[in-house]
Design a protein around this motif. Structure first.
Motif, short mmCIF file in Angstrom:
data_model
loop_
_atom_site.label_atom_id
_atom_site.label_comp_id
_atom_site.label_asym_id
_atom_site.label_seq_id
_atom_site.Cartn_x
_atom_site.Cartn_y
_atom_site.Cartn_z
N ILE A 58 -10.97 7.95 14.42
CA ILE A 58 -10.62 6.64 13.83
C ILE A 58 -9.70 6.85 12.63
N ALA A 59 -10.05 7.83 11.81
CA ALA A 59 -9.26 8.07 10.61
C ALA A 59 -7.86 8.48 10.97
N ALA A 60 -7.74 9.24 12.03
CA ALA A 60 -6.42 9.74 12.38
C ALA A 60 -5.58 8.63 13.00
N ARG A 61 -6.20 7.81 13.83
CA ARG A 61 -5.38 6.90 14.63
C ARG A 61 -5.04 5.60 13.90
N ASN A 62 -5.92 5.15 13.13
CA ASN A 62 -5.73 3.77 12.63
C ASN A 62 -5.24 3.71 11.20
N SER A 63 -4.42 2.68 11.02
CA SER A 63 -3.97 2.46 9.63
C SER A 63 -5.07 1.73 8.85
N ASP A 64 -5.66 0.67 9.48
CA ASP A 64 -6.76 -0.05 8.82
C ASP A 64 -8.06 0.58 9.21
N ILE A 65 -8.43 1.56 8.50
CA ILE A 65 -9.56 2.39 8.90
C ILE A 65 -10.85 1.58 8.87
N LEU A 66 -11.01 0.70 7.80
CA LEU A 66 -12.27 -0.01 7.63
C LEU A 66 -12.51 -0.97 8.78
N ALA A 67 -11.49 -1.69 9.15
CA ALA A 67 -11.65 -2.66 10.23
C ALA A 67 -12.06 -1.94 11.50
N THR A 68 -11.40 -0.86 11.74
CA THR A 68 -11.70 -0.12 12.96
C THR A 68 -13.11 0.42 12.91
N THR A 103 -14.08 -1.16 -2.91
CA THR A 103 -14.50 -0.43 -1.70
C THR A 103 -13.38 -0.31 -0.68
N SER A 104 -12.32 -1.10 -0.84
CA SER A 104 -11.26 -1.05 0.19
C SER A 104 -10.05 -0.25 -0.26
N SER A 105 -10.09 0.33 -1.47
CA SER A 105 -8.92 1.11 -1.92
C SER A 105 -8.87 2.40 -1.12
N PRO A 106 -7.65 2.99 -0.94
CA PRO A 106 -7.51 4.22 -0.15
C PRO A 106 -8.46 5.30 -0.63
N GLU A 107 -8.57 5.44 -1.95
CA GLU A 107 -9.45 6.48 -2.45
C GLU A 107 -10.87 6.24 -1.97
N ALA A 108 -11.32 4.98 -2.08
CA ALA A 108 -12.68 4.64 -1.68
C ALA A 108 -12.88 4.93 -0.19
N VAL A 109 -11.86 4.57 0.60
CA VAL A 109 -11.97 4.78 2.05
C VAL A 109 -12.09 6.27 2.34
N LYS A 110 -11.24 7.01 1.67
CA LYS A 110 -11.25 8.47 1.86
C LYS A 110 -12.61 9.04 1.51
N LYS A 111 -13.10 8.57 0.38
CA LYS A 111 -14.41 9.02 -0.08
C LYS A 111 -15.46 8.68 0.95
#
Length: 1708
Positions: free
Chosen positions: A48-58, A3-11
Motif C-alpha cells: 500500500i505504501a509503495a503503490r498509493n499516493s493517499d496512503i491513509l485512504a487506501t 495525523t495526516s501529515s507525511p511525517e505522521a503517516v510515515k511514522k
C-alpha cells in the motif's frame, strides 16, 4: 503534528510494521496462524505504501485486512499479545484508518474479551478511542459497544466499575455530540417536511439521520432501563441501577437540551417517557408521612430513598430549567410536588433537598416569570408561582413553630405553635440563647432560636445535599441549614424578580423615549406589564408574611438589613408597577417594624387589618401573617412618649426600630416618586418616631432635637443621641428631595402630609396638650423647596393650612398654621421665579390669595400674624406688588367690628404705610380699593381715633389724586379701553361703579361716596369730620371733574347723602345720653341722638347749599339744574319743617345762602335753549310739567305764562339773554313756592283738642324771624310775577308767624322787659317785609297799585292785635300785656307766653297812617274802602279805651284816626257823589260814639293830671268834628250829621265817669268836654247862615233833643229827691243834674249870643218850659246842685219882660 501529515503517516507505517513484527515474534511458537497473518500484513502495508499516493485512504479501504492479524492476536486471550494488539488497534483508530466493517470486527473481538473478563480497563479505553476518534461506528455496532461498557460497570472490581461509569457517561455524551455535529452539517440543507406525528416511536425513528437515530435509541433505552423495563436497542444488558440511569438521563438533558427542543422525536420521548417515569418514581416520597409506622398502615408504604429522590429532584430541576416550554403541564406537576416536599411532615433531609431545589428555581427569575405566565395567569390552573413563594414562607414559619431535627423519631408530632423543642436535640439551641452563641447571626422568635449560616453566594444556588451523589443514606442536616437556604432563596427571589422587572422597565422606558415622537405617545405592549403585575401580586403575600416574620425574629444587623432591603425593593417595585395594595402592605410592615411593639397607630392597623383577615392557604395549610413578638431580645436605645390623645405610659425604641426608621427614610428619600398614597403611612410613622424622639419643628419647618413639653419622660441613649442630628438631617433632606419628584408624586406627598395634619388636628381638639406639628412643619418645608413649581401644589397646600390648621382652637397648632402660610407667601413673593412675578400675574395672585383667605379666620392671633406679614410684605416687596395690590388691600381692609382694637390698629398701620409710601407705585385701578379700605377703617366702631385718622387719610388720598391727576387719568383711560374691548368681545356691558363717568372722575366719585357713607356714621364725631372733609374736598378739587360727573356728584352723592341724613335724623332716638363714654360730659344741646343727628343735618345741608352757591354757574350747565334746584329746595323745606329748632333754623340760613346768588355772567357757551336744558318745555303744553318731580305748585297759570303776560307780549322765541332771565325767574319762582310751603306748614296753628294737649311743635322765634327775613330778598326776584293771591298768601303766613307764642323758658331771652315797648326781631322782620312790598308797589307800574288795599288789610290785622292778641290754634297762652299792673309771675305754670303785641300793633298802625297819607287818593284805595276799614279797625281800641291792654294804644288810635281822617275826609267829600264812601260814615259815627262815650271806666289810679290829659284828647276829637265834618255837612249824609249832633248833644250833658271821689268830682266831670260839645252843638244849631234847609233842620233837631233831655233829667231828679227823704241821692245822679244845669246855663248864654231870627220858636218854648222844673229843684239839699242851679236860673232874667199885646200885625 497532525495525523495526516507525511511525517505522521510515515511514522504510522513504521509503527504498524513494528507492531506486526512484534506480534509475529510473540505468536511464532504458540499461534502460527497469527504469525502468518502478521507477516502478510507487513507485506500488505508495504505494498500500500509503495503503490498509493493517499496512503491513509487506501489503508482505510483495506483496514479489515490490516486489522485482521491484531484481532487474531486478541483472540489468543494471551495478556501480553492482547495488550500489544489493543495498543496497535488504538493506534490505527487514532489515525482514523478503520472502516465500518473493521470497526464491527473490532467490537466483536472486544465483546469476547469482555465476556472472558480480560483487560477490562484496556477494553474501555479502546471503545472510548474508537467512538471518539471517528464516526464509523453506528447502530447495532454502537449499541454493542455501549452495552459492553455498561456490563463492565457492573463488575466486581471497583476501579473497573468507576472507570466504566465514566466511560459510559463519556460514550453517551459522544453519541449526542455526534448528533449535534450531524445537525450542524445538515443545517444548511433544506429540511425534509416534518413527518406526520405518529403514536409510536418506531415510526418516527425512520425519519432520523444515523447519528440522531443512535442517540434516540440510546435515550429511549435509558428510560426503559430506569423504569426497569427491557431495552430495545441495548441488547445484552444484564443489569442496571436506577441511580446511574437517572444520573445519565440528567446529564443528557442538562448537556443537550437543544436536541430535545429541535427534534420532535426527542420531545416526544421527554413527554412520553421521562416525565411519567419521574412522576412514578416520586410516588414513595409523596405518600410518605413522617411518623406513620409501617405496621399500622394496611399496605406498607415504600420509604423515600435518598439517592433516588435527590437524583429525581435534580432531573426535575433540569427538566424545568431547559424544557419548561415543552413540558408545561408536566412541570406544573413537578412544581406542585416540589412544594409538597417542603411540608413539615416530610423527612428533614427531603425538605432540605426540596428547599435547595426551590432555591435553584429562585435564582432564575426568567423561569419564574414563565411559571407565572403559564400557570398563574391562566384560568383554572394551579397558581404555581404563588404556591412556591407561599411554600417558602410557610416553610420558614414552620421552622419557628416546630423545631424539627434530623432524627424523625425524636420530633414532636404535634405541630402546635407552642415552640416545643425535642429535649435531646433542642439543648444546644436553647442553651445558646444566653450563651456565647448569641454573637452568631440567628433568628429568634418566641423562644425558638435558629442560627443563620452562610449557604451560598448571593444570587447562586449552590446546593449541598443535591450534590451528595455518593451518599446512600440520608445525611443529617445541621440546625439552621434549611432556614438559611430558605432565607437565601427568599432574598434571591426578591432580588432576581425585582432586578429583572426593573431592568425590563428601564429598557421599555428607554425605548419609549427613543420612539417618542413629539406628537404621539408610544405605549409599550401591555403584555409585559401584565406579567410583572401578576408576578408581584402572586408572590407578595407570601413574601410579606415570611419577611415580616424574619424581620421580627432577626437578631443580626446584617440579616435585618437584607430583609429590610428586600421589603424596600418589593415596595418600590410595586410602586413602580402601580400596585397599591402590596406596596402599602410592605411599607406598612417597615413602618410597624420602626415603631415600638403593639404601638397603636391607626393608619397601620387599618391597613394590616385587611391583610390579617386573609390567610394564604397552600394545599390545606394556612399561612398566617404572624404578628410581631415583643419578646425579641433587642438593645433598647430610646424611651419616649407615644403620640396619642390619651396620655399613656412611655414606649421604648430599639436599635432595630431605628434601623427600620432609616430604611423608611431611605425609601422616602430615594423612591418618593413611587410612594403615591403610601406617603401617608410613611409620614405617619415618621411623625410618631419624631415625636417619641422628641424632635420639634424650628425655623422653616426643619426638625431639631427639642425637649418634650410633657416632661422628662424622654430618655435617649448616647447611641441615639449621636444619630438624632443625622436623622433630623435625613428628614430634612427627604423633604428637600421632593423637588426632584414628578408633579404627581409631589401631589401624593402633599396630600399625605395634609391628611396626616388632619389627624394631628383631630387629635389636638379638646386638649391643651402640645399638638404634633410634624405635618405642618413638613408642609412648610416641602413648599419652600418646591418654590420653582409652587403653582401645582399651592392650592392643596394652602387650602389645607387655611381650612384646617389656621382655624384650630389649639393656639399652638393655629400659630404654626399661620406661620406656615405666611412664610410660604413671603418666600413665594421673594423667590426669583422664571418668568419673574411681575410678568406672571396669575402666579402672583395665586401666592397672595391665601393671605386674603386668612381674613376669614376669626381667631385674633391668626389675623395678627396675617397683618404682620402684610406689613413685612409691604416693607420688602411693596414696590413690586403690581397686580397683587387688590388682594393685599383686601386683607388690610378685611376688618370687622368684632375684632379687637389691636388688630384694627395693626391693619391701620399697614394702610397708613400704603397711603404714605405706595400710592405712586400701585396700579391706578387699585386707588379705588385704597379709598374703599380707608373708608372701611372710618366705618369700624372699635377705635374712634382710627376712624377720624382714616378720614384724614381720605383727605391725603384726594390730595394725591389732585397732584397726580393727569398721570392717573391717562393710566385709567388706557385700562378702561382694554376693559371695554374685553367686555365687547364677551358681549357684556362694562361693569364699573358710576359708569359711564370717565374713570378718573369715578375715582373721585368713589371717594365722595365713601365720605358720604361716613357722613351717616352712627358716631357724631366721625360724621362731623367726614362731612367737613367731603365738602372741603369738593370745594378744593371739584374743578377737576367733568361736567357730566358733576351731575352724578349732585344726584348720587350730595342728594343721596341729604336723603340719608334726613332719614336718620327723623328716626333718631330722643333718649337722653348720659355721657359720651369715659367721663366726658355732653352738652345739653347734644345729649340725645336726635340732637347729634341734627348737627349732622345742619352741616350737610349747609355744605350742599354752599356748593350750589359757589358752583352755580357750572351746575346750571348740567341740563337738569332746575330739577336739582327743586330737590335742594325740597330738602331745605323738609329741614325747615323739622321739629328740631337747630335744623330748621339752619335750613333757612341755607335758603338765605342760595338766594343771595347773583345771576351768573352771561356766556356765549350757554346752551341755546336754556328752558329745555332746565327741564321747562319751550312751548308749554302742560303747564304743570315744568314744576319738578311730582309736586305741582298750587297755581294753575304757569311761570312762563305769567312772565309773558307780565311783559304784555305773546310768547316769542326768546333771545339768549331773555332765556336766562326766564330760567332765573323759574328758579326764583320755585324758591318762592318752597318758601310759601315752608311758611304755611310752619305757621299753621295746631288743630289738636283742648288747650291742655301740648302741641307737637311750635316754631321758635329765631326760625320765624329768619323765615320772614327771606321775603325781601326773594321778593326782589319775583316781584314781576307777584300777584294779589301771592300777597294774600304771604299775609296768611306773616299773620301766622306773628301769632306764634314762645315757650316760657325762652321768653326772658326774647321778650323785652314789660315796661319797654319794643318790637321783637320777628315783628321787625314782618314789618320790613311789608315795607319792601309797599315800596315796590309804590315805584312799580300802575297795575301793582291794586295791592295797596291788601297791604292795608294785613297791617290792620296786626293793629287789632293790640286789643285782641291772636290765638295760636287752641293753645292756652298767658299774655304779657294782659297781666295788668305788672302782677305777672314770670315762672307761672303756663308753658307758652304770647308776645307783647302792643308795640307791634302800634308800629303797624303808624305804618298804616303813613301809608294812607301817601295813598289816600289812589283809586284802589278808594275803591277798596280802605278808609272805612281803617276806621273799623280803630273802633276796637277806641271803644275799649281804658279797657285796652296798653294805655298807649287808644291814645295812638285816636291820634291815628285824626291823622287818617285829616287825609281821608277831603277825599271822601270829593267822592261823595260816587257813593264809594257811603258805608264809611256810619262806621265813623260809631267810632266817635264808642270813643267819646266809652263803656270802660278809667283805672282807679289815674291821676287828675292824667285825666285832664285824656279829656283834652276827647276835646280834640270834638274839635275835629267841628272843623272837618260839620262845616261840610252838605257833602255828608243826613243820617251821619244827625248821629253827630245826637252825640254832641249827649256829650254836652252826660259825660261823667262813675268812679270819682267827692273831691275830684269837679275835675272829673269832663266839664271842658261837655262845654266843647255843647258849644259845637250850639254853634251848628244857630249857625248864622243856613246854607241848606237840611242844615238848619239838623241844628233844630239837635237843639230840641238837648232841651227835651234836660227836662227829663230835672224831673227825675226832683222826684227822686222827694222819695229819698233824708238820704242823699247817689253820687251819679247828683253829678248828672249838675251837668244838666251847667248845660242849661251854657245854652242860655248861646241863645243870647245868637241872632234871634236864627232861633226857632219851638226852641224858645222848650227853653221857657224848663223854668218851672228848675224852680222845683230849689228844694234840693245838695249845695253843689244849688250853686249850679243858681247859675242856670240867672240867665232866665232876660226872658223877664212885660208881656206884649197879643194883637200883632193888625190882629188882636
Amino acid at each position: 503534528m497532525s495525523t495526516s501529515s507525511p511525517e505522521a503517516v510515515k511514522k504510522l507505517l513504521e509503527n504498524m510494521q513494528t507492531d506486526l513484527r512484534s506480534l509475529s515474534m510473540e505468536c511464532k511458537k504458540k499461534f502460527p496462524p497469527v504469525k502468518e497473518a502478521a507477516e502478510s500484513g507487513i507485506v500488505k502495508i508495504k505494498t500500500i505504501a509503495a503503490r498509493n499516493s493517499d496512503i491513509l485512504a487506501t489503508l482505510k479501504e483495506n483496514s479489515s485486512e490490516v486489522v485482521q492479524p491484531f484481532l487474531m492476536g486478541c483472540g489468543t486471550k494471551e495478556p501480553k499479545i492482547t495488550q500489544l494488539c489493543l495498543a496497535a488497534i488504538q493506534r490505527l483508530m487514532s489515525h482514523e484508518v478503520v472502516s465500518e466493517a473493521a470497526a464491527g470486527n473490532i467490537i466483536n473481538m472486544l465483546w469476547q474479551l469482555m465476556e472472558n473478563g480480560l483487560e477490562e480497563l484496556k477494553l474501555l479505553q479502546t471503545v472510548l478511542v474508537l467512538l471518539t476518534t471517528n464516526t464509523v461506528v453506528h447502530d447495532q455496532v454502537l449499541s454493542k459497544a455501549i452495552v459492553l461498557c455498561f456490563r463492565l460497570h457492573f463488575t466486581k472490581d471497583n476501579i473497573t466499575n468507576n472507570t466504566a461509569a465514566a466511560t459510559v457517561r463519556q460514550v453517551v455524551t459522544v453519541v449526542f455530540e455526534r448528533m449535534v455535529a450531524e445537525d450542524e452539517r445538515f443545517k444548511d440543507i433544506v429540511e425534509q417536511p416534518p413527518p406526520v406525528q405518529g403514536n409510536t416511536n418506531r415510526r418516527s425513528v425512520s425519519t432520523l439521520r444515523p447519528s440522531a437515530k443512535d442517540a434516540y435509541m440510546l435515550f429511549q433505552d435509558l428510560c426503559q432501563l430506569v423504569n426497569a423495563d427491557a431495552p430495545y436497542w441495548l441488547v445484552g444488558m444484564t443489569e442496571m441501577t436506577r441511580t446511574f440511569g437517572l444520573e445519565l438521563l440528567e446529564s443528557v438533558l442538562n448537556d443537550f437540551p437543544g436536541v430535545f427542543l429541535q427534534h420532535q422525536e426527542f420531545s416526544f420521548l421527554l413527554k412520553e417517557r421521562v416525565c411519567p417515569l419521574v412522576i412514578k418514581l416520586f410516588s414513595p416520597n409523596i405518600k410518605f408521612r413522617q411518623g406513620n409506622s409501617s405496621a399500622a398502615s394496611p399496605a406498607p408504604v415504600e420509604k423515600p430513598y435518598f439517592p433516588i429522590c435527590m437524583r429525581l429532584l435534580r432531573v426535575v430541576s433540569v427538566l424545568i430549567k431547559h424544557f419548561y416550554s415543552l413540558l408545561v403541564t408536566e412541570c406544573e406537576i413537578f412544581l406542585s410536588l416540589l412544594v409538597k416536599f417542603l411540608d413539615g411532615e416530610k423527612p428533614q433531609w427531603l425538605r432540605a433537598v426540596a428547599v435547595e431545589s426551590v432555591h435553584r428555581l429562585c435564582v432564575q427569575p426568567h423561569l419564574l416569570r414563565s411559571f407565572c405566565l403559564s400557570y398563574d395567569m391562566k384560568q383554572h390552573s394551579t397558581k404555581v408561582f404563588r404556591d412556591i413563594v407561599n411554600a417558602l414562607g410557610s416553610f420558614i414559619q414552620s421552622l419557628f413553630i416546630v423545631l424539627n431535627t434530623g432524627n424523625p423519631a425524636a420530633t414532636n408530632t404535634s405541630t402546635g405553635g407552642s415552640g416545643a423543642q425535642g429535649a435531646a436535640q433542642g439543648g444546644p439551641g436553647a442553651g445558646g440563647q444566653g450563651g456565647s452563641l448569641t454573637t452568631q447571626a440567628a433568628f429568634e422568635y418566641r423562644g425558638t432560636w435558629i442560627p443563620l449560616m452562610t449557604v451560598s453566594v448571593q444570587g447562586s444556588a449552590k446546593a449541598t445535599y443535591l450534590e451528595m451523589l455518593d451518599k446512600v443514606e440520608p445525611p443529617s442536616i445541621p440546625e439552621g441549614y434549611a432556614m438559611s437556604v430558605a432565607f437565601s432563596a427568599l432574598l434571591d427571589l426578591v432580588r432576581g424578580i425585582t432586578s429583572m422587572i426593573e431592568r425590563e422597565l428601564a429598557e421599555e422606558e428607554a425605548a419609549v423615549r427613543r420612539e417618542a415622537n413629539p406628537d404621539q405617545n408610544t405605549q409599550p405592549e401591555p403584555g409585559a406589564h401584565l406579567v410583572w403585575e401578576e408576578m408581584v401580586s402572586a408572590c407578595w403575600c407570601g413574601l410579606l408574611a415570611a419577611l415580616s416574620l424574619l424581620l421580627d425574629a432577626s437578631t443580626d444587623e446584617t440579616a435585618t438589613e437584607s430583609i429590610l432591603k428586600a421589603e424596600l425593593t418589593v415596595a418600590v417595585l410595586c410602586g413602580r408597577l402601580g400596585l397599591v395594595t402590596p406596596r402599602d402592605a410592605f411599607i406598612t410592615a417597615i413602618c410597624k417594624a420602626s415603631l415600638p411593639p403593639h404601638y397603636a397607630l391607626t393608619v397601620l392597623s387599618s391597613n394590616t387589618a385587611n391583610l390579617n383577615n386573609k390567610a394564604y392557604s397552600i394545599q390545606g395549610q394556612s399561612v398566617q401573617i404572624i404578628s410581631s413578638s415583643s419578646e425579641s431580645h433587642q438593645q433598647v436605645v430610646a424611651v419616649g412618649q407615644p403620640l396619642s390623645v390619651q396620655p399613656q405610659g412611655t414606649v421604648v425604641l430599639t436599635a432595630k426600630n431605628i434601623q427600620c426608621m432609616r430604611t423608611l427614610l431611605n425609601l422616602a428619600h430615594c423612591h418618593g416618586a413611587v410612594l403615591g398614597t403610601s406617603w401617608q403611612l410613611v409620614l405617619a410613622t415618621l411623625q410618631h418616631l419624631v415625636w417619641i424622639l422628641g424632635l420639634k419643628p424650628g425655623f422653616g419647618g426643619a426638625l431639631k432635637p427639642g425637649r418634650a413639653v410633657e416632661g422628662p419622660s424622654t430618655v435617649l441613649t448616647t447611641a441615639v443621641m449621636t444619630d438624632l442630628p443625622v436623622i433630623s438631617n435625613i428628614l430634612s433632606r427627604l423633604f428637600e428631595s421632593s423637588q426632584y419628584l414628578a408633579d404627581v408624586s409631589l401631589h401624593h406627598l402633599i396630600s399625605a402630609l395634609c391628611s396626616l395634619s388632619l389627624e394631628a388636628v383631630e387629635m389636638a381638639y379638646g386638649t391643651n396638650k402640645e399638638p404634633s406639628l410634624f405635618a405642618v412643619a413638613k408642609l412648610l418645608e416641602t413648599g419652600l423647596v418646591n418654590m420653582d413649581r409652587i403653582e401645582i401644589l399651592w392650592r392643596p397646600l394652602t387650602g389645607h393650612l387655611l381650612d384646617k390648621v389656621c382655624q384650630h382652637p389649639n393656639a399652638r397648632m393655629r400659630e404654626w398654621g399661620a406661620e406656615a402660610v405666611t412664610s410660604l407667601i413671603k418666600a413665594g413673593l421673594a423667590y426669583k421665579h422664571n418668568p419673574p412675578l411681575a410678568q406672571n400675574q396669575r402666579l402672583q395672585l395665586l401666592l397672595l390669595n391665601p393671605l386674603k383667605e386668612l381674613s376669614n379666620v376669626l381667631h385674633a392671633d391668626i389675623r395678627q400674624k396675617q397683618l404682620e406679614s402684610v406689613l413685612q410684605i409691604l416693607q420688602s416687596q411693596g414696590d413690586s406688588l403690581g397686580p397683587g395690590w387688590p388682594l393685599v388691600l383686601g386683607v388690610i381692609g378685611a376688618i370687622r367690628n368684632d375684632q379687637g382694637e389691636s388688630l384694627i390698629r395693626t391693619a391701620f398701620q399697614c394702610l397708613q404705610l400704603v397711603v404714605t409710601d405706595f400710592l405712586p407705585t400701585m396700579p391706578c385701578a387699585c386707588l379705588q380699593i385704597v379709598v374703599d379700605v380707608a373708608g372701611s377703617f372710618g366705618l369700624q366702631n372699635q377705635e374712634l381715633n382710627i376712624s377720624l385718622t382714616s378720614i384724614g387719610l381720605l383727605w391725603n388720598i384726594s390730595d394725591y389724586f389732585f397732584q397726580r391727576g393727569e398721570a392717573i387719568t391717562q393710566e385709567l383711560e388706557r385700562e378702561e379701553a382694554a376693559l371695554q374691548k374685553q367686555a365687547q368681545e364677551k358681549g357684556e356691558p362694562l361693569n364699573r361703579p358710576f359708569h359711564p363717568a370717565p374713570p378718573f372722575d369715578c375715582l373721585w366719585l368713589c371717594l365722595y361716596a365713601k365720605l358720604g357713607q361716613l357722613c351717616v356714621d352712627p358716631r357724631p364725631a366721625v360724621r362731623k369730620s367726614a362731612g367737613q372733609t367731603m365738602f372741603s374736598t369738593i370745594a378744593a378739587h371739584g374743578t377737576l371733574l367733568q361736567q357730566s360727573t358733576w351731575h352724578i356728584v349732585v344726584w348720587k352723592v350730595l342728594f343721596h347723602l341729604l336723603d340719608c341724613v334726613r332719614k336718620s335724623s327723623t328716626t333718631a332716638d330722643k333718649e337722653k345720653i348720659e355721657s359720651g363714654g369715659g367721663n366726658i360730659l355732653i352738652h345739653h344741646s347734644r345729649d340725645t341722638a336726635e340732637k347729634q343727628w341734627a348737627e349732622t343735618w345742619v352741616l350737610t345741608l349747609a355744605g350742599v347749599a354752599r356748593i350750589f352757591n359757589t358752583r352755580r354757574y357750572l351746575l346750571q350747565q348740567l341740563g337738569d339744574f332746575f330739577k336739582a334746584w327743586e330737590v335742594l329746595l325740597d330738602h331745605i323745606q323738609s329741614a325747615a319743617l323739622s321739629k328740631n329748632s337747630e335744623v330748621s333754623l339752619a335750613a333757612l340760613k341755607s335758603f338765605q345762602e342760595i338766594l343771595q346768588i347773583a345771576t351768573p355772567v352771561k356766556d356765549s357757551a350757554m346752551p341755546t335753549n336754556a328752558l329745555a336744558a332746565m327741564g321747562v318745555p319751550p312751548i308749554l303744553i302742560d303747564p304743570l310739567s315744568a314744576l319738578g318731580p311730582g309736586r305741582p305748585l298750587l297755581r294753575s297759570d304757569s311761570m312762563l305764562e305769567r312772565l309773558t303776560s307780565y311783559n304784555g307780549a305773546e310768547l316769542q322765541v326768546p333771545s339768549p339773554g331773555e332765556e336766562l332771565a326766564l330760567e332765573d325767574a323759574a328758579l326764583w319762582w320755585s324758591a318762592w313756592n318752597t318758601w310759601y310751603r315752608t311758611g304755611t306748614d310752619s305757621t299753621r296753628p295746631p288743630n289738636g283738642g283742648t288747650g291742655t294737649d301740648r302741641p307737637s311743635f311750635v316754631p321758635s322765634q329765631p326760625f320765624l324771624t329768619a323765615l320772614v327775613q327771606i321775603v325781601p330778598a326773594l321778593y326782589q326776584h319775583i316781584k314781576t310775577v307777584f300777584s294779589m293771591e301771592d300777597l294774600r298768601r304771604l299775609g296768611v303766613i306773616l299773620h301766622g308767624a306773628v301769632s306764634i307764642p314762645i315757650s316760657s323758658d325762652a321768653s326772658p331771652f326774647i321778650l323785652p322787659s314789660y315796661t319797654e315797648a319794643v318790637l321783637t326781631s320777628l315783628q321787625e322782620a314782618v314789618l320790613t317785609a311789608l315795607d319792601v312790598l309797599q315800596k315796590a308797589i309804590c315805584v312799580g307800574p300802575e297795575n301793582l297799585q291794586v295791592m295797596y288795599p291788601a297791604i292795608f288789610e294785613q297791617l290792620l290785622l296786626f293793629v287789632e292785635f293790640s286789643c285782641k292778641p291772636p290765638q295760636y290754634g287752641k293753645m292756652e297762652t298767658k299774655h304779657v300785656a294782659n297781666a295788668k299792673y305788672n302782677q305777672i309771675q314770670l315762672f307761672a305754670p303756663a308753658e307758652w307766653v304770647a308776645l307783647n303785641y302792643v308795640p307791634f300793633a302800634e308800629r303797624s298802625l303808624e305804618v298804616v297812617v303813613d301809608l294812607y297819607h301817601k295813598t289816600a287818593c289812589h283809586k284802589a284805595v278808594i275803591n277798596e274802602k280802605v278808609l272805612q276799614n281803617i276806621i273799623k279797625t280803630l273802633r276796637m281800641p277806641l271803644g275799649l279805651k281804658y279797657g285796652c291792654p296798653s294805655e298807649s294804644t287808644w291814645k295812638l288810635a285816636v291820634s291815628s284816626l285824626l291823622k287818617v281822617l285829616s287825609a281821608g275826609l277831603p277825599v271822601a267829600r270829593q267822592h261823595a257823589s260816587s257813593g264809594m264812601f257811603d258805608t264809611m260814615w256810619p262806621e265813623l259815627a260809631n267810632a266817635f260814639e264808642d270813643f267819646l262815650f266809652t263803656k270802660s271806666t278809667p283805672p282807679d289810679n289815674v291821676s287828675i293830671q292824667e285825666f285832664q290829659k285824656n279829656e283834652a284828647i276827647d276835646v280834640e276829637v270834638v274839635q275835629l268834628i267841628s272843623t272837618e265834618i260839620l262845616p261840610f255837612a252838605i257833602f255828608i249824609p243826613k243820617d251821619f250829621v244827625g248821629q253827630i249832633m245826637a252825640m254832641l248833644n249827649k256829650g254836652s250833658i252826660h259825660s261823667q265817669s262813675s268812679s270819682f271821689t267827692e273831691a275830684e268830682v269837679d275835675v272829673r266831670m269832663r266839664e271842658e268836654f261837655s262845654k266843647v260839645c255843647f258849644e259845637t252843638l250850639l254853634q251848628f244849631s244857630f249857625s248864622n247862615k243856613v246854607s241848606t234847609p237840611q242844615e238848619g233842620y239838623i241844628s233844630r233837631m239837635a237843639l230840641s233833643v238837648l232841651l227835651k233831655r234836660s227836662q227829663d233829667v230835672l224831673r227825675r231828679y226832683v222826684d227822686d229827691e222827694r222819695l229819698s227823704g233824708r238820704c242823699p241821692l247817689p253820687r251819679q245822679q247828683v253829678t248828672e243834674i249838675i251837668f244838666v244845669l251847667k248845660a242849661i246855663s251854657t245854652l242860655m248864654d248861646s241863645l243870647k249870643k245868637t241872632q234871634p231870627e236864627n232861633v226857632d220858636g219851638t226852641t224858645w218854648a222848650q227853653v221857657i218850659a224848663l223854668y218851672p222844673t228848675l224852680v222845683e229843684c230849689i228844694t234840693c239839699s245838695s249845695s253843689e246842685v244849688s250853686s249850679a242851679l243858681k247859675e242856670a236860673m240867672g240867665p232866665f232874667k232876660d226872658f223877664m219882660q212885660p208881656p206884649v199885646s197879643r194883637v200883632q200885625n193888625g190882629e188882636s
